[in-house]
Design an enzyme around this catalytic site. Structure first.
Site, PDB file in Angstrom:
ATOM      1  N   SER A  70      -3.388   3.690  -2.066  1.00  0.00           N
ATOM      2  CA  SER A  70      -3.426   2.558  -3.001  1.00  0.00           C
ATOM      3  C   SER A  70      -3.367   1.239  -2.245  1.00  0.00           C
ATOM      4  CB  SER A  70      -2.231   2.620  -3.959  1.00  0.00           C
ATOM      5  OG  SER A  70      -1.018   2.518  -3.226  1.00  0.00           O
ATOM      6  N   CYS A 105       0.840  -1.199   0.000  1.00  0.00           N
ATOM      7  CA  CYS A 105       0.000   0.000   0.000  1.00  0.00           C
ATOM      8  C   CYS A 105       0.877   1.252   0.000  1.00  0.00           C
ATOM      9  CB  CYS A 105      -0.854   0.073   1.272  1.00  0.00           C
ATOM     10  SG  CYS A 105      -1.591  -1.472   1.785  1.00  0.00           S
ATOM     11  N   ASP A 106       0.274   2.346  -0.373  1.00  0.00           N
ATOM     12  CA  ASP A 106       0.917   3.639  -0.156  1.00  0.00           C
ATOM     13  C   ASP A 106      -0.167   4.688  -0.019  1.00  0.00           C
ATOM     14  OD1 ASP A 106       3.704   4.881  -0.026  1.00  0.00           O
ATOM     15  OD2 ASP A 106       2.599   6.285  -1.282  1.00  0.00           O
ATOM     16  N   GLN A 107       0.212   5.826   0.536  1.00  0.00           N
ATOM     17  CA  GLN A 107      -0.764   6.897   0.720  1.00  0.00           C
ATOM     18  C   GLN A 107      -0.068   8.247   0.693  1.00  0.00           C
ATOM     19  OE1 GLN A 107      -2.592   7.591   4.648  1.00  0.00           O
ATOM     20  NE2 GLN A 107      -4.565   7.363   3.653  1.00  0.00           N
TER      21      GLN A 107
END
Length: 203
Positions: A120, A83-85
């Site tokens: 994501s 994930c990333d943000q």
């Protein structure tokens, strides 16, 4: 689905405590591996493209460290979740603050205004090679945040470890959140509905 009856294994490619908590709440057991990548090396113009590219880079970094052949041979599939943000405010992408001063400025900018989180989720089936990622966006509107609250948050230090210095579930910030258009789990870094959807597609 009960954790111990899952017909597949999960690796969560994140050191985020919030993501661990959310995935546990969803009823899954999982192991944790973290990706040591230089996020600043990856640049994209659109925040949606950036968070997908970063989740892909994290997946690649983890895949290089594990024996893929073993996972292909396994009877039950293993799914890697990365994930990333980022936070978007006034059209600018914000990652983790690089200093207390930057974190302070970020929080002052949110006061009486609004910001968005763009996060994501990428799932990779290590047995089949299937990979798919999508993003989720949430709009957050704030009341005025008093300076003393901002100073307490800076002093505490947690805001230095999160995208945009933004933790809406924090007890100090929560009273100043006017409206959230989207889900809190997405703001915390792992949108449950999107994660479930991608897991279903990956298996």
């Amino acid at each position: 689905m009960e954790a111990n009856t899952s017909p597949f294994k999960i690796i969560l490619g994140s050191s985020s405590i919030a993501r661990r908590t959310i995935l546990s709440e969803m009823g899954y057991e999982f192991t944790i591996m973290t990706a040591d990548i230089d996020e600043k090396c990856i640049r994209k113009d659109k925040p949606e493209d950036l968070v997908i590219a970063l989740a892909e880079a994290k997946a690649e970094a983890i895949l290089q460290r594990i024996p893929i052949g073993d996972y292909v041979k396994d009877a039950e599939p293993t799914v890697l979740i990365t994930c990333d943000q980022v936070v978007v405010c006034e059209g600018m992408v914000r990652e983790k603050p690089s200093s207390k001063e930057e974190a302070r400025q970020y929080l002052k900018d949110y006061s009486g205004s609004h910001a968005s989180t763009v996060g994501s989720v990428l799932v990779t089936n290590l047995k089949t090679g299937f990979r798919k990622g999508e993003w989720d966006r949430v709009e957050i509107y704030f009341h005025e945040i008093p300076d003393e609250i901002i100073e307490k948050l800076i002093e505490e230090g947690i805001v230095l470890n999160v995208a945009g210095g933004l933790i809406i579930e924090h007890p100090l910030i929560l009273p100043f959140v006017k409206q959230v258009v989207g889900t809190t789990d997405s703001v915390m870094g792992l949108p449950k509905a999107l994660t479930e959807k991608l897991l279903r597609e990956a298996l």
